[in-house]
Scaffold this active site. Structure first.
Site, PDB file in Angstrom:
ATOM      1  N   HIS A 207      68.394 134.791  74.062  1.00 29.75           N
ATOM      2  CA  HIS A 207      67.159 135.109  74.781  1.00 29.75           C
ATOM      3  C   HIS A 207      66.574 133.954  75.591  1.00 29.75           C
ATOM      4  CE1 HIS A 207      65.380 132.889  71.466  1.00 29.75           C
ATOM      5  NE2 HIS A 207      64.280 132.792  72.169  1.00 29.75           N
TER       6      HIS A 207
HETATM    7  C1  UD1 Z   1      59.072 132.898  73.513  1.00 29.77           C
HETATM    8  C2  UD1 Z   1      59.069 131.349  73.457  1.00 29.77           C
HETATM    9  C3  UD1 Z   1      60.416 130.866  72.956  1.00 29.77           C
HETATM   10  C4  UD1 Z   1      60.760 131.516  71.631  1.00 29.77           C
HETATM   11  C5  UD1 Z   1      60.674 133.027  71.767  1.00 29.77           C
HETATM   12  C6  UD1 Z   1      60.933 133.706  70.434  1.00 29.77           C
HETATM   13  C7  UD1 Z   1      57.659 130.316  75.197  1.00 29.77           C
HETATM   14  C8  UD1 Z   1      57.677 129.491  76.436  1.00 29.77           C
HETATM   15  N1  UD1 Z   1      58.865 130.760  74.788  1.00 29.77           N
HETATM   16  O1  UD1 Z   1      60.081 133.290  74.427  1.00 29.77           O
HETATM   17  O2  UD1 Z   1      60.359 129.457  72.767  1.00 29.77           O
HETATM   18  O3  UD1 Z   1      62.073 131.140  71.255  1.00 29.77           O
HETATM   19  O4  UD1 Z   1      59.359 133.389  72.224  1.00 29.77           O
HETATM   20  O5  UD1 Z   1      61.230 135.059  70.633  1.00 29.77           O
HETATM   21  O6  UD1 Z   1      56.608 130.537  74.634  1.00 29.77           O
HETATM   22  N2  UD1 Z   1      58.621 140.733  76.353  1.00 29.77           N
HETATM   23  C9  UD1 Z   1      58.555 142.042  75.978  1.00 29.77           C
HETATM   24  N3  UD1 Z   1      57.870 142.354  74.832  1.00 29.77           N
HETATM   25  C10 UD1 Z   1      57.261 141.401  74.078  1.00 29.77           C
HETATM   26  C11 UD1 Z   1      57.317 140.058  74.493  1.00 29.77           C
HETATM   27  C12 UD1 Z   1      58.012 139.744  75.628  1.00 29.77           C
HETATM   28  O7  UD1 Z   1      59.096 142.920  76.624  1.00 29.77           O
HETATM   29  O8  UD1 Z   1      56.682 141.756  73.030  1.00 29.77           O
HETATM   30  C13 UD1 Z   1      59.406 140.396  77.568  1.00 29.77           C
HETATM   31  C14 UD1 Z   1      58.595 140.351  78.826  1.00 29.77           C
HETATM   32  O9  UD1 Z   1      59.396 140.787  79.875  1.00 29.77           O
HETATM   33  C15 UD1 Z   1      58.304 138.886  78.997  1.00 29.77           C
HETATM   34  C16 UD1 Z   1      59.572 138.263  78.460  1.00 29.77           C
HETATM   35  O10 UD1 Z   1      59.978 139.118  77.395  1.00 29.77           O
HETATM   36  O11 UD1 Z   1      58.002 138.519  80.292  1.00 29.77           O
HETATM   37  C17 UD1 Z   1      59.430 136.850  77.960  1.00 29.77           C
HETATM   38  O12 UD1 Z   1      58.412 136.809  76.949  1.00 29.77           O
HETATM   39  P1  UD1 Z   1      57.650 135.454  76.611  1.00 29.77           P
HETATM   40  O13 UD1 Z   1      56.685 135.697  75.536  1.00 29.77           O
HETATM   41  O14 UD1 Z   1      57.135 134.845  77.880  1.00 29.77           O
HETATM   42  O15 UD1 Z   1      58.787 134.481  76.104  1.00 29.77           O
HETATM   43  P2  UD1 Z   1      60.023 134.722  75.110  1.00 29.77           P
HETATM   44  O16 UD1 Z   1      61.253 134.838  75.895  1.00 29.77           O
HETATM   45  O17 UD1 Z   1      59.762 135.793  74.124  1.00 29.77           O
END
Ligand code: UD1
Length: 367
Positions: A207
């Site tokens: 991820h």
């Molecule tokens: C975040 C952390 C990462 C950690 C990971 C654990 C940061 C910079 N990154 O990454 O260090 O390893 O969490 O999982 O904080 N999305 C959904 N549903 C959700 C959450 C996210 O669909 O419940 C999708 C969205 O498209 C979003 C993308 O995932 O834009 C990224 O989510 P984000 O929370 O920005 O970062 P993670 O990749 O989850």
């Protein structure tokens, strides 16, 4: 031993791995005094959030900030504003933050600017890429926090080189506490796998930005995962799916690879425990595989959890080499002997207790 301080301590988190660790930290903090649990809502999908509360048997947070996704600036800024309001309205005496996500950074900055002492759980981890989002977050938080809880000897030594004495405590890793407590509740993996997958299968999670920002390479790696000599199961993080779909690549099962929606903590532990190999870029899974005695292949050029490499539990494969070398490396790991490695690199599974006691000392010394 309840009521050792009058707090309250704000426990701030928001992503899946933090929600898991917060379950243990909250219980231990509650034995010392009042706690307010503030979930930023960085993760909001059922499997990434609500399911974890159920599985770990914890109360919902006192406040769910519903910040959701966005660019780093949009997400962090929204959390900063909301954390500040809640730290102030709850009259928090300390703020406990976990790891290196945008939720960690925002809660830390909000608290520090209110002159509320910050306690950083998982302090002292370092990667060489100083501009990786998580690296920026953890270096800023370590620079600002009043108390640094190091999960390993190496991270404690790193902090000793960087920080004035008196701020560092070697606690061990809370993720080990959770694993130790939850393992007896984990179901067998058979119900999560397609028939015939066992005994040897690969459990895959990918991820991180290094992979999702290069969707063409990511898609090529996933194609390779479908050609492994064993079945592979990949509960796909929504970010990984979004990256593939945005670039027009398929995000479905292929060959020997089954792609599923994200799974809960118990299911993930179950899939890791019974796997022949774990293939991941997650720091959490690298340690879980290490504790469970399952060889791990990490699709990154480096890891913050270097002990797992030194002990022979983990192998690095940089993403740019993965399409060429995945099959061969995976085969070698599947045929490696059962894990003989020492499993004490990240403490004894009682990190939560040490963190809670250190928080009490911090509050008492500031009173
Ligand atoms: C975040 C952390 C990462 C950690 C990971 C654990 C940061 C910079 N990154 O990454 O260090 O390893 O969490 O999982 O904080 N999305 C959904 N549903 C959700 C959450 C996210 O669909 O419940 C999708 C969205 O498209 C979003 C993308 O995932 O834009 C990224 O989510 P984000 O929370 O920005 O970062 P993670 O990749 O989850």
């Amino acid at each position: 031993m309840s009521g050792r301080h009058t707090g309250p301590v704000a426990l701030c988190y928001g992503t899946r791995p933090q929600t898991i660790k917060a379950a243990v930290i909250r219980r231990e903090l509650s034995a010392e005094g009042p706690v307010v649990a503030l979930d930023s809502g960085q993760h909001y999908d059922y499997e990434l959030n609500a399911l974890l509360y159920q599985q770990l048997g914890v109360e919902p947070p006192d406040s769910f900030l519903e910040v959701g996704s966005g660019s780093h600036a949009v997400q962090t800024a929204a959390m900063l504003v909301r954390f500040e309001e809640l730290l102030r309205s709850n009259d928090a005496r300390a703020a406990v933050v976990i790891g290196d996500t945008n939720s960690t950074l925002a809660a830390c900055l909000a608290a520090a600017k209110l002159r509320i002492p910050v306690v950083h759980v998982e302090a002292g981890l370092r990667a060489s890429d100083a501009l990786m989002a998580e690296e920026i977050n953890r270096r800023v938080v370590d620079a600002v926090a009043s108390l640094l809880c190091a999960p390993s000897r190496r991270s404690a030594a790193q902090l000793e080189r960087e920080s004035p004495a008196g701020r560092i405590i070697a606690t061990g890793d809370v993720a080990h506490d959770v694993l130790r407590e939850q393992l007896p509740r984990v179901p067998p993996a058979a119900s999560l796998l397609s028939p015939g997958s066992q005994p040897h299968y690969a459990y895959v999670t990918l991820h991180r930005a290094e992979l999702t920002e290069e969707p063409q390479r990511l898609s090529a790696i996933i194609d390779q995962l479908g050609k492994l000599p064993v079945a592979a199961v990949f509960p796909m993080h929504p970010r990984t799916r979004a990256s593939l779909e945005r670039a027009g690549f398929p995000a479905g099962s292929r060959g020997t690879l089954t792609i599923t929606p994200p799974v809960g903590y118990h299911e993930s532990l179950s899939l890791a425990r019974e796997a022949g190999v774990v293939i991941t870029d997650s720091g959490g899974l690298q340690r879980e595989a290490y504790w469970l005695g399952v060889p791990c292949l990490t699709l990154r050029a480096e890891t913050e959890w270097r002990e797992t490499i030194e002990l022979g539990a983990n192998t690095l494969l940089p993403p740019e080499q993965a399409t060429r070398e995945l099959h061969r490396t995976c085969e070698r790991l599947l045929h490696s002997l059962p894990a003989p490695w020492d499993r004490t690199a990240y403490g004894d599974g009682h990190a939560g207790r040490r963190i809670a006691e250190a928080v009490t000392r911090l509050i008492s010394s500031a009173a």
